[in-house]
Design a protein around this motif. Structure first.
Motif, PDB file in Angstrom:
ATOM      1  N   ASN B  88       0.908  -1.473   0.119  1.00  0.00           N
ATOM      2  CA  ASN B  88      -0.262   0.387   0.098  1.00  0.00           C
ATOM      3  C   ASN B  88       0.954   1.527   0.019  1.00  0.00           C
ATOM      4  N   LEU B  89       2.146   0.902   0.591  1.00  0.00           N
ATOM      5  CA  LEU B  89       2.926   2.068   1.295  1.00  0.00           C
ATOM      6  C   LEU B  89       3.991   2.571  -0.767  1.00  0.00           C
ATOM      7  N   GLY B  90       4.589   3.678  -0.823  1.00  0.00           N
ATOM      8  CA  GLY B  90       5.718   3.273  -1.794  1.00  0.00           C
ATOM      9  C   GLY B  90       6.664   4.449  -0.887  1.00  0.00           C
ATOM     10  N   PHE B  91       7.684   4.417  -0.819  1.00  0.00           N
ATOM     11  CA  PHE B  91       8.669   5.492   0.283  1.00  0.00           C
ATOM     12  C   PHE B  91       9.276   5.761  -1.050  1.00  0.00           C
ATOM     13  N   VAL B  92       9.800   7.059  -0.422  1.00  0.00           N
ATOM     14  CA  VAL B  92      10.742   7.706  -0.653  1.00  0.00           C
ATOM     15  C   VAL B  92      11.431   8.869  -0.388  1.00  0.00           C
ATOM     16  N   PHE B  93      13.165   8.633   0.030  1.00  0.00           N
ATOM     17  CA  PHE B  93      13.743   9.073   1.460  1.00  0.00           C
ATOM     18  C   PHE B  93      14.930  10.024   1.073  1.00  0.00           C
ATOM     19  N   GLN B  94      15.217  10.496   1.908  1.00  0.00           N
ATOM     20  CA  GLN B  94      16.207  11.464   1.480  1.00  0.00           C
ATOM     21  C   GLN B  94      17.520  11.291   0.933  1.00  0.00           C
ATOM     22  N   ASP B  95      18.164  10.258   1.586  1.00  0.00           N
ATOM     23  CA  ASP B  95      19.220   9.540   1.995  1.00  0.00           C
ATOM     24  C   ASP B  95      19.020   8.335   0.919  1.00  0.00           C
ATOM     25  N   PHE B  96      18.083   8.204  -0.318  1.00  0.00           N
ATOM     26  CA  PHE B  96      17.992   7.078  -0.794  1.00  0.00           C
ATOM     27  C   PHE B  96      17.092   5.651  -0.472  1.00  0.00           C
ATOM     28  N   ASN B  97      18.549   5.929   0.606  1.00  0.00           N
ATOM     29  CA  ASN B  97      18.075   3.835   0.449  1.00  0.00           C
ATOM     30  C   ASN B  97      18.329   2.765  -0.507  1.00  0.00           C
ATOM     31  N   LEU B  98      18.930   2.535  -0.790  1.00  0.00           N
ATOM     32  CA  LEU B  98      18.940   1.889  -2.402  1.00  0.00           C
ATOM     33  C   LEU B  98      20.038   1.320  -1.859  1.00  0.00           C
ATOM     34  N   LEU B  99      19.796   0.218  -2.243  1.00  0.00           N
ATOM     35  CA  LEU B  99      21.148  -1.304  -1.954  1.00  0.00           C
ATOM     36  C   LEU B  99      22.425  -1.558  -2.458  1.00  0.00           C
ATOM     37  N   ASP B 100      23.348  -1.021  -1.823  1.00  0.00           N
ATOM     38  CA  ASP B 100      24.925  -1.580  -2.718  1.00  0.00           C
ATOM     39  C   ASP B 100      25.222  -2.374  -3.740  1.00  0.00           C
ATOM     40  N   THR B 101      24.509  -3.304  -3.066  1.00  0.00           N
ATOM     41  CA  THR B 101      25.078  -4.317  -3.545  1.00  0.00           C
ATOM     42  C   THR B 101      23.925  -5.150  -4.829  1.00  0.00           C
ATOM     43  N   PHE B 102      22.527  -4.356  -5.319  1.00  0.00           N
ATOM     44  CA  PHE B 102      21.495  -4.768  -5.915  1.00  0.00           C
ATOM     45  C   PHE B 102      22.429  -3.545  -7.119  1.00  0.00           C
ATOM     46  N   SER B 103      22.083  -3.910  -7.993  1.00  0.00           N
ATOM     47  CA  SER B 103      22.092  -3.083  -9.613  1.00  0.00           C
ATOM     48  C   SER B 103      20.763  -2.351  -9.230  1.00  0.00           C
ATOM     49  N   ILE B 104      20.063  -1.212 -10.065  1.00  0.00           N
ATOM     50  CA  ILE B 104      19.374  -0.630 -10.215  1.00  0.00           C
ATOM     51  C   ILE B 104      18.234  -0.905 -10.276  1.00  0.00           C
ATOM     52  N   ARG B 105      18.107  -1.950 -11.472  1.00  0.00           N
ATOM     53  CA  ARG B 105      16.943  -2.474 -11.290  1.00  0.00           C
ATOM     54  C   ARG B 105      16.296  -3.696 -10.826  1.00  0.00           C
ATOM     55  N   ASP B 106      17.287  -4.003  -9.919  1.00  0.00           N
ATOM     56  CA  ASP B 106      17.199  -4.441  -8.503  1.00  0.00           C
ATOM     57  C   ASP B 106      16.604  -4.138  -7.561  1.00  0.00           C
ATOM     58  N   ASN B 107      17.201  -2.981  -7.339  1.00  0.00           N
ATOM     59  CA  ASN B 107      16.694  -1.887  -6.367  1.00  0.00           C
ATOM     60  C   ASN B 107      15.079  -1.667  -6.925  1.00  0.00           C
ATOM     61  N   ILE B 108      14.866  -1.309  -7.581  1.00  0.00           N
ATOM     62  CA  ILE B 108      13.190  -0.643  -8.351  1.00  0.00           C
ATOM     63  C   ILE B 108      12.941  -2.290  -7.982  1.00  0.00           C
ATOM     64  N   PHE B 109      13.233  -3.905  -8.515  1.00  0.00           N
ATOM     65  CA  PHE B 109      12.714  -4.651  -8.320  1.00  0.00           C
ATOM     66  C   PHE B 109      12.429  -5.550  -6.758  1.00  0.00           C
ATOM     67  N   LEU B 110      13.136  -4.559  -5.683  1.00  0.00           N
ATOM     68  CA  LEU B 110      12.890  -5.286  -4.711  1.00  0.00           C
ATOM     69  C   LEU B 110      11.580  -5.576  -3.947  1.00  0.00           C
ATOM     70  N   PRO B 111      10.644  -4.607  -3.921  1.00  0.00           N
ATOM     71  CA  PRO B 111       8.824  -4.648  -3.384  1.00  0.00           C
ATOM     72  C   PRO B 111       8.558  -5.339  -4.121  1.00  0.00           C
ATOM     73  N   LEU B 112       8.541  -6.091  -5.618  1.00  0.00           N
ATOM     74  CA  LEU B 112       7.661  -6.115  -6.238  1.00  0.00           C
ATOM     75  C   LEU B 112       8.550  -8.369  -6.327  1.00  0.00           C
ATOM     76  N   VAL B 113       9.791  -8.322  -5.701  1.00  0.00           N
ATOM     77  CA  VAL B 113      10.480  -9.773  -5.173  1.00  0.00           C
ATOM     78  C   VAL B 113       9.610 -10.307  -4.468  1.00  0.00           C
ATOM     79  N   LEU B 114       9.849  -9.059  -3.195  1.00  0.00           N
ATOM     80  CA  LEU B 114       9.536  -9.216  -1.700  1.00  0.00           C
ATOM     81  C   LEU B 114       7.439 -10.064  -1.951  1.00  0.00           C
ATOM     82  N   ALA B 115       6.889  -9.361  -2.327  1.00  0.00           N
ATOM     83  CA  ALA B 115       5.621  -9.468  -2.551  1.00  0.00           C
ATOM     84  C   ALA B 115       5.522 -10.934  -3.878  1.00  0.00           C
ATOM     85  N   ARG B 116       6.800 -11.168  -3.906  1.00  0.00           N
ATOM     86  CA  ARG B 116       6.308 -12.306  -4.678  1.00  0.00           C
ATOM     87  C   ARG B 116       5.618 -12.533  -6.076  1.00  0.00           C
ATOM     88  N   LYS B 117       6.607 -11.344  -7.367  1.00  0.00           N
ATOM     89  CA  LYS B 117       5.554 -11.593  -8.141  1.00  0.00           C
ATOM     90  C   LYS B 117       6.861 -12.116  -9.614  1.00  0.00           C
TER      91      LYS B 117
END
Lengths: 661, 255
Positions: B88-117
């Motif tokens: 239900n919620l999307g977050f955008v933070f001041q310090d981005f909160n991106l994960l260095d161990t994931f590519s940009i694509r995988d960072n974007i996918f993260l919530p979808l992966v967690l939702a098992r899409k």
């Protein structure tokens, strides 16, 4: 500002960072203790007197040098992690107005605290541990421990010097880091981006190739002596393979997994695979080291345990009878004489010979070539596996051994093969060809096993044996074999150990000589020697094994904890994006589990592959009880794994606590 | 019909070892309608972050309710809260909160992966978003290889890829330079114009001037609110600046 301000501040700093410092101090302590134990053991005067002890001591002195170097590298390395975590703190002090020389002072005092605590705790621990080990040993084992408890002054001095220097070096490297950095850099010190690891396919493939070749060599090795060099090559190949596969192979595999979209984009695997990739990049070499060392420890432990537990077995195999008398260069007169003397001594001791067996034999070596055995080929450059011992026994003696009447023609033999199958119908040696009438499945009295393989030939009569004797004497000259005579018997079960030993000593002094060399073996007489030799080996195996497990596990624990701090932020982000606590826990579990158990699993595979070869090698030590060895190996691996599991459990908990803080 | 309704929200922090209680929110009530773009302004310590944390279900209020689409966030069991947040919620933070161990694509996918899409659906959703946000060329790169503006656009992509009811943005322009800030604010407006509800916490007057409505929070209460109506960004900027001056100089409260 009081004189003790900096001392107090340093102590406070350590106390505040206890979660990172405690494992560090423990690791330092364990390393010091390990070093002390190794060094003092290598100088233990009792060990030197033990049979084989001087070799062991040589290995140990090599060992403590290795431990010394290892400690230096390892402590410097862990220290660098530690200081990275604390840069922010120092940055803050710096910003608050402390000059770098003040920081240096605090760091120096901290190092002094840690050095004093861990060196003294390590030395005390080492001394107490070695005392405890000796006491335990005396209680547990039946053999006389010739190794006493000693406090080695030189080991203490060396430990002080070595670890003093190491701590001084860590201080220098810390000072350098803080000195070079600007306050802002210090404040940010904890977070530096890490590049994504690259898959090195070439290294992976060569790792696979060398591991495969190593395994193949180990599995196909035949007789242990012939293949010993080959086995070492195999060991080296497997070591290279292990390093390559841990460093390059693991990352290549993870990359492959990542390429498989439907596998990779699942909640648990997604975080685990990408997390592991970085974790492997940082830990691969360490894990490969641990894997190889674990393999060594497990092999050492399981073989020494098997030898010790199986010592009665070994005795029974190596000395199948209570008394065995072997004589070389016999005459008929000598045999009669010997029989009478033995009977006399037996009577003097009020003993009875049980199940006596005697036989005459001629044995010499030939080089197998099909069904021909060559005696004239220069023995250089000959594969040891082709060397076979041929043993000729007259049929009358065979009948005496088995109670079975045999009628053989002049060129007929009964054949019994030991250590190798004989697949031909006939056998040629020294110009004579014998046809094999029957292959025997067993031959009483000759249980002692020769590693190169022997063929026993039951021939018509003593004349044939003597004919062969002359023929081989002509060819081999002064290296020729002599006719031998073997007499063996048991005592009834109620004869005491002392009685047997007394008989053995008496017999030894009363046997006739007459130019005949003779050897008496009494199982009881060698029993103690066996127990002390195998017991000593067992003790050393146990000792080094425990030391090593301690070291390994502490290293992994420490590394995981350090990484926990680095991963904290990542998991916080994932939770914000919608990862549940359960998923975080699961992901942590599978990552820590992999890092923990990968070395152990690979080590277990290594051991299983080496198992057949080690079994053959143990047979040289007269331990032929494969089941016993398998049990010991399995048990050792299991205990190791259990201990490992406990530490894993604890690590995962602490790790989770750090991450979810 | 409010998509988000906040009623009498109160948050009191009780220090673990005694000491004085701190009241972060005294009584906050407001509503956000579907498709609205609301900014919440206030100085440091005014309770903005506490409010946002409670809205994000990262923290629980001492009293009061938060209703998202009519559902009380406080009544959601702890086990489902992560899934709720993700869906239900999307977050955008001041310090981005991106994960260095994931590519940009995988960072974007993260919530979808967690939702098992399924993966195909992830790709299908990503394509239009990546085009709109202009991050197609950097999808294979890693966060440490791209600029701050690109990082924040990645974070936005990650926030909107789940089609959330509400986007919560915490100082999204805080770590960006002025050019990247302009770009980002324009993006937010575009997304909003497509129907996405956005709630942004900021103390940048410029960022707030893009919103349709600005709530001012002071000492744990909603102190004032401004509607943009038909005014331009410049006019809105001026109004916000005036209000801030008034708050700072301790003016009277106005409706």
């Amino acid at each position: 500002m009081g004189r003790f301000f900096y001392w107090k501040l340093a102590a406070d700093n350590i106390r505040k960072n206890i979660q990172v410092y405690l494992p560090y101090i423990l690791t330092c302590t364990a390393t010091v203790a390990m070093y002390y134990l190794m060094h003092s053991l290598s100088q233990n005067s009792g060990l030197g007197k033990m049979s084989g002890g001087d070799t062991v001591q040589m290995m140990l002195s090599f060992g403590f040098v290795v431990v010394g170097i290892f400690s230096a590298v390892f402590l410097l390395y862990t220290n660098s992690f530690l200081i990275k975590r604390r840069k922010k703190e120092f940055g803050l002090f710096n910003v608050l107005g402390m000059e770098k020389k003040h920081l240096a002072r605090i760091m120096m005092y901290e190092t002094i605290y840690i050095a004093v605590i861990s060196i003294s705790a390590g030395l005390i621990g080492g001394i107490v541990l070695s005392k405890a080990m000796f006491l335990l040993l005396l209680k547990l084992l039946r053999f006389e421990v010739q190794m006493g408890f000693e406090i080695s002054g030189s080991a203490i001095v060396f430990a002080l010097l070595l670890f003093g220097t190491i701590f001084f070096l860590t201080l220098l490297s810390n000072l350098r880091q803080v000195h070079l950095a600007k306050p802002i850099e210090l404040l940010k010190g904890g977070q530096v981006g890490e590049r994504e690891p690259k898959a090195k396919w070439l290294l992976t493939l060569s790792g696979l190739a060398s591991m495969g070749t190593g395994y193949y060599l180990a599995l196909t090795a035949e007789s242990p002596i012939a293949a010993l060099t080959l086995f070492f090559v195999a060991v080296i190949l497997v070591m290279i393979g292990t390093y390559c596969l841990f460093t390059a192979g693991s990352i290549a595999l993870l990359k492959l997994l990542r390429k498989n979209k439907s596998y990779y984009y699942r909640p648990n695997r997604f975080t685990t695979v990408s997390g592991l990739m970085y974790r492997m990049q940082r830990n691969a070499v360490g894990l490969a080291n641990i894997c190889i060392l674990s393999t060594m420890v497990l092999v050492t432990l399981s073989t020494t345990v098997a030898l010790f537990v199986g010592v009665e077995d070994v005795l029974k195999t190596r000395y199948p009878r209570d008394i065995v008398i072997s004589s070389y260069g016999i005459t008929d007169e000598y045999i009669d004489n010997l029989g009478a003397t033995v009977a006399q001594v037996v009577e003097n001791h009020n003993l009875v010979m049980q199940d006596p067996m005697e036989y005459r034999m001629l044995s010499f070596v030939g080089i197998a070539q099909g069904n021909e055995f060559l005696t004239d080929e220069p023995s250089l450059n000959i594969s040891p596996s082709r060397l076979k011992t041929l043993c000729f026994i007259p049929s009358e003696d065979y009948s005496g051994l088995t109670g079975e009447e045999v009628q053989l023609a002049q060129d007929e033999v009964l054949l019994y093969s030991q250590g190798a199958d004989y697949e031909y119908e006939s056998l040629s040696v020294l110009g004579r060809t014998f046809s094999v009438r029957k292959q025997l499945n067993e031959l009483p009295a000759v249980t002692e096993w020769d590693i190169s393989g022997r063929h026993f030939l039951i021939v018509k009569d003593m004349d044939v044996v003597e004919e062969m004797y002359h023929a081989q004497a002509d060819v081999y000259g002064e290296h020729g074999s002599k006719l031998t005579y073997h007499l063996q018997f048991d005592f009834p079960g109620d004869v005491s150990e002392e009685g047997e030993i007394a008989f053995y000593k008496d017999l030894r002094s009363s046997l006739p000589s007459g130019g005949v060399s003779r050897y008496i073996e009494s199982r009881e007489a060698v029993k103690d020697e066996f127990y002390s030799l195998y017991g000593g080996l067992f003790f050393l195996g146990l000792f080094l094994g425990i030391l090593f497990i301690m070291g390994t596990v502490l290293i992994i624990y420490y590394k995981q904890i350090t990484e926990g701090y680095e991963d904290k932020e990542r998991f916080a982000i994932m939770q914000k994006v919608g990862m549940s606590r359960e998923e975080v826990k699961r992901s942590i579990r599978s990552q820590v589990l992999t890092v923990f158990f990968l070395p152990l699993i690979v080590a277990t595979v290594h051991i299983s592959v080496a198992f057949p070869f080690i079994t053959k090698l143990l047979a040289v030590f007269s331990l032929r009880n494969t089941l016993l060895f398998a049990t010991c190996t399995g048990g050792t691996v299991l205990i190791f794994a259990l201990f490992y599991g406990l530490v894993y459990h604890r690590t995962a908990r602490v790790y989770y606590r750090i991450v979810s803080m | 019909m409010y998509i988000l309704e906040v009623k009498n929200l109160k948050k009191v922090y009780t220090p673990r070892f005694g000491g004085n209680q701190v009241q972060a929110l005294s009584s906050v009530s407001f509503g956000v309608e579907k498709g609205e773009y609301v900014a919440i302004m206030g100085e440091s310590g005014s309770g903005k972050t506490t409010l946002l944390n409670i809205l994000a279900a990262l923290d629980t209020p001492t009293a009061g309710d938060v209703l998202l689409n009519g559902r009380n966030i406080g009544s959601i069991p702890q086990k489902e809260i992560a899934a709720f947040r993700r869906d239900n919620l999307g977050f955008v933070f001041q310090d981005f909160n991106l994960l260095d161990t994931f590519s940009i694509r995988d960072n974007i996918f993260l919530p979808l992966v967690l939702a098992r899409k399924p993966y195909q659906e992830m790709e299908r959703r990503l394509t239009p978003i990546a085009r709109k946000l202009g991050i197609e060329p950097i999808l294979a790169k890693y966060p440490y290889e791209v600029s701050g503006g690109e990082k924040q656009r990645t974070a936005i992509a990650r926030a909107i890829i789940t089609n959330p009811q509400l986007i919560l943005a915490d100082e999204p322009t805080g770590a960006l330079d002025s050019r990247a800030t302009d770009g980002l604010l324009r993006l937010f407006r575009e997304i909003n114009e497509e129907g996405q509800t956005i709630l942004m916490v900021t103390h940048s007057t410029k960022a707030a001037s893009f919103a349709q409505r600005v709530l001012f929070i002071k000492d744990g209460e909603i102190f004032h609110q401004l509607y943009k109506g038909d005014s331009s960004e410049e006019e809105m900027y001026q109004k916000i600046a005036d209000t801030l001056t008034m708050i700072a100089t301790g003016g009277e409260r106005r409706g």
